[in-house]
Design an enzyme around this catalytic site. Structure first.
Site, PDB file in Angstrom:
ATOM      1  N   GLY A 382       6.105 -24.198  -4.142  1.00 40.62           N
ATOM      2  CA  GLY A 382       6.690 -24.220  -2.926  1.00 40.62           C
ATOM      3  C   GLY A 382       7.959 -25.283  -3.119  1.00 40.62           C
ATOM      4  CD  GLN A 383      12.767 -26.974  -3.107  1.00 38.58           C
ATOM      5  OE1 GLN A 383      12.573 -26.410  -4.273  1.00 38.58           O
ATOM      6  NE2 GLN A 383      13.095 -28.210  -3.032  1.00 38.58           N
ATOM      7  N   GLY A 384      10.082 -28.126  -0.761  1.00 38.27           N
ATOM      8  CA  GLY A 384       9.985 -29.223   0.428  1.00 38.27           C
ATOM      9  C   GLY A 384      11.113 -30.146   0.365  1.00 38.27           C
ATOM     10  N   GLY A 387      11.219 -32.365  -2.701  1.00 38.42           N
ATOM     11  CA  GLY A 387      10.971 -31.733  -4.038  1.00 38.42           C
ATOM     12  C   GLY A 387      10.389 -30.435  -4.099  1.00 38.42           C
ATOM     13  CB  SER A 388      10.589 -27.962  -6.617  1.00 39.59           C
ATOM     14  OG  SER A 388      11.598 -27.677  -6.083  1.00 39.59           O
ATOM     15  CB  VAL A 389       4.811 -28.106  -5.213  1.00 42.79           C
ATOM     16  CG1 VAL A 389       3.429 -28.484  -5.606  1.00 42.79           C
ATOM     17  CG2 VAL A 389       5.276 -29.329  -4.115  1.00 42.79           C
ATOM     18  CE  LYS A 404       5.421 -34.964  -3.205  1.00 42.71           C
ATOM     19  NZ  LYS A 404       5.234 -35.388  -1.879  1.00 42.71           N
ATOM     20  CG  ASP A 499       5.465 -35.183   8.533  1.00 42.32           C
ATOM     21  OD1 ASP A 499       5.695 -34.654   9.508  1.00 42.32           O
ATOM     22  OD2 ASP A 499       5.945 -34.856   7.345  1.00 42.32           O
TER      23      ASP A 499
END
Length: 695
Positions: A382-384, A387-389, A404, A499
């Site tokens: 995934g992408q957050g 950054g990317s995982v 991550k 969060d």
């Protein structure tokens, strides 16, 4: 700036021009007297003085033999029977350059006129024809017409363009200042002659090997004539006049030297232009004229004028070079060193923390280890926002992990990285994701978590088909509450997540929930209920009102309770709290709708169809969620109290006061608050929330 070289050249030339004018006026101020005649211009020639004059000048100003006829572009002089253009005047060596007006330099095969020439002879005498004698300081090119080809005299250069079948035209350079009969071959006759160049006794041998094309090129430049030759000396200028002329001449020479050097692309020539032009000027100006006494020449006024000129030229160039080549690079290097120093401080702080963390916390991996673990980042999960995982495998053992990779813009200062490592690096709880390791090499950073094969909670609660039973959903909600309560109460420092949302709740293979993603987490003393307003971060739709304005209370662990309440309502409703595609506007915001449905039963003393179909555990999740999202933080339960409510039955729970998101017309009087206009604004912003922001 398009061309730096042109820019520097332009600046230097402008500066030199300005200060040349200053120097000119300074030198002109030194001028104390002359022969009473004004300097004049003629054609392209400037500052013309004795012995030259113009037609109409007063008697005594110049010599009549040197009278010039001026046009807009040319200065013409009459020498005996010929008319010549004056191209330059050298007052230092007393000669001037002329070119025959009848000689066409643009012609490919020019021939001088045969019937006139400037005769040479002794100074100050007239010949038998009454012509004035000028002294020629040049070579003579002689033209001859021969009936036969000349083969035995190498000095004769053929002029093929002037020859015919019956005649041959030759040109040769005379060793003397005139064409001699002795130089003619028996079958040749004199045709024409023309002076050229400046006489030097050493250049005759070189001219012997020159071709007609070479001689023609030299002829087009004209020749030199010595002055004065009228038997009288010109009025002797005063010392100040000599000084003024000498300074003007040296200044012109220095300017010409500067232009020649700066026009080159060589760095050495540029150095000469900037640093040797003043030396060139001083060498010229400090040489007194011939037959002058140096003691009388170097007066105080002379020294002051020269010092003023040198200063006016040197100081601006020095400042320009200092600012452009020293101060500007120095400022740039200072800025770069400062940025490097700031970066090193950040890196050193992170490294110091990591050395301590390595002894008590997770494993530290190198960047090459991370590349190997993720198989060169092949499997992206995934992408957050941070950054990317990527999915990875730890060897030996083959344990799966989630890596991550933090992007530079999210971790450049190292604070979020330190926060996440220090927060979850010491946590061991079944409902909190475990940090396996980390990587930090310069600005490349990564976090290695235990791998959650079931992914995040949002994939299940928002799906079209019901994924969990109500018992399993209640179990997941209780597990999340335990994980958050551990963060608040189970550590030496309370950890505020800030969060909490479905995306940050991960599920293992047995669907055990784990709180994850501590990028916004902060550590505070457990007994301290005050949190700085700078902690106001999170996701719209889950963020507590006090995170926006202190009018609703202080930021504390109750802020996480609010986010958890919004999460519970979404789990119970199987939809996002704000749904713009709802069937009716009253169902658009789920917390408001479910509150109305739950309170309708009590007011009407009857069970609504919706409540009748609502599962007991669904009702409990909704009631607990409504308690958690109370506007004022003091009205919300703690996470330990939330756990007790989730473990209790639905029938023992009381309905909370109406949350702030409902219309004021439906608020009970006994439960109402006196809201400020600021509250109304924030309420509108929160009820208009759209899809949650993906990290």
């Amino acid at each position: 700036m398009g061309n730096p070289g042109a820019y520097y050249r332009s600046v230097a030339m402008q500066a030199l021009t300005v200060f040349s004018l200053v120097a000119f006026f300074a030198a002109d101020h030194v001028h104390g007297g002359n022969d009473g005649c004004q300097l004049f211009s003629c054609g392209h020639l400037q500052n013309i003085s004795y012995p030259f004059r113009r037609r109409g000048d007063p008697v005594g100003c110049g010599s009549e033999a040197y009278e010039l006829v001026c046009t807009s572009s040319k200065a013409t002089i009459q020498i005996n029977t010929g008319t010549y253009y004056v191209t330059a005047i050298n007052y230092t060596d007393s000669y001037f350059w002329v070119m025959d007006a009848n000689f066409d330099p643009n012609s490919s095969c020019p021939l001088p006129l045969w019937n006139h020439r400037p005769y040479s002879g002794s100074f100050g005498k007239l010949d038998s024809r009454g012509f004035f004698d000028f002294h020629i300081r040049s070579r003579i090119a002689c033209f001859a017409n021969c009936s036969e080809a000349v083969t035995n005299n190498s000095a004769y250069k053929p002029v093929a363009c002037l020859g015919t079948n019956n005649s041959h035209v030759y040109v040769w350079v005379s060793q003397y200042a005139e064409c001699s009969v002795e130089d003619l071959e028996p079958y040749c006759g004199y045709l024409a002659m023309i002076p050229f160049g400046e006489y030097h006794s050493s250049d005759w041998l070189q001219l012997q090997g020159a071709s007609y094309a070479d001689i023609r090129q030299i002829i087009t430049k004209g020749f030199t004539v010595q002055f004065p030759v009228d038997g009288t000396l010109p009025p002797q200028p005063s010392t100040n006049e000599k000084l003024r002329k000498n300074i003007n001449t040296c200044l012109n020479n220095s300017t010409r030297y500067f232009k020649e050097q700066i026009s080159s692309a060589s760095i050495m020539n540029w150095t000469h232009a900037f640093f040797w032009s003043e030396v060139h000027f001083l060498e010229c100006v400090t040489q007194p004229p011939t037959h002058s006494s140096s003691d009388h020449y170097y007066t105080t006024k002379f020294v002051l004028v020269v010092a003023t000129i040198v200063s006016a030229i040197a100081i601006p160039k020095f400042l320009f070079v200092l600012c452009r080549f020293l101060l500007a690079p120095l400022a740039l290097w200072t800025f770069l060193l400062y940025k490097y120093w700031k970066t090193r401080i950040t890196i050193d702080a992170v490294e110091k923390f990591l050395r301590i963390q390595q002894m008590i916390g997770p494993t530290r991996y190198s960047y090459t280890d991370i590349v190997a673990v993720t198989s060169h980042f092949r499997d992206k999960l995934g992408q957050g926002g941070y950054g990317s995982v990527y999915k990875g495998v730890l060897l030996p053992g083959g344990a799966h992990v989630a890596v991550k990779m933090l992007e530079g813009n999210s971790s450049c200062n190292g604070e979020d990285f330190i926060s996440e490592v220090s927060t979850i690096g010491r946590i061991h709880h079944v409902n909190v994701v475990r940090l396996v390791g980390f990587c930090s090499e310069e600005m490349r950073r990564a976090l290695v978590y235990e791998y959650m094969p079931r992914g995040s909670l949002d994939k299940y609660i928002f799906s079209a088909e019901k994924s969990f039973s109500w018992d399993k959903l209640n179990e997941i909600a209780l597990g999340i509450a335990r994980g958050i309560n551990y963060l608040h109460q189970g550590c030496d420092m309370q950890i505020l997540h800030f969060d909490i949302k479905p995306h940050n709740i991960l599920l293992d293979s047995n669907f055990v929930p784990k709180v994850a993603d501590f990028g916004l987490a902060k550590l505070y003393p457990r007994g301290d209920s005050f949190v700085p307003l700078s902690a106001m971060r999170g996701t719209i739709g889950y963020i507590a009102p006090e995170m926006i304005s202190r009018s609703f209370g202080v930021v504390s662990s109750k802020s996480d309770v609010y986010s958890f309440g919004m999460l519970l309502l979404e789990m119970a409703g199987g939809r996002r709290n704000a749904d713009p595609n709802a069937a009716t506007s009253s169902q658009g915001y789920y917390p408001s709708w479910v509150y109305d449905q739950l309170t309708l039963q009590g007011e009407a003393c009857e069970i609504s169809p919706v409540i009748a179909d609502m599962h007991e555990l669904e009702k409990k999740l909704c009631v607990v969620g409504l308690w958690c999202i109370q506007m004022r933080s003091v009205d919300r339960p703690t996470m330990s109290e939330v756990m007790q409510m989730l473990e209790a039955g639905a029938d023992v729970l009381q309905m909370p006061s109406r949350p702030f998101f409902c219309d004021e017309g439906h608020i009970h009087v006994e439960d109402s608050y006196h809201f400020t206009s600021e509250l109304t604004t924030v309420s509108e912003e929160l009820t208009a929330v759209s899809e949650e922001d993906e990290e």
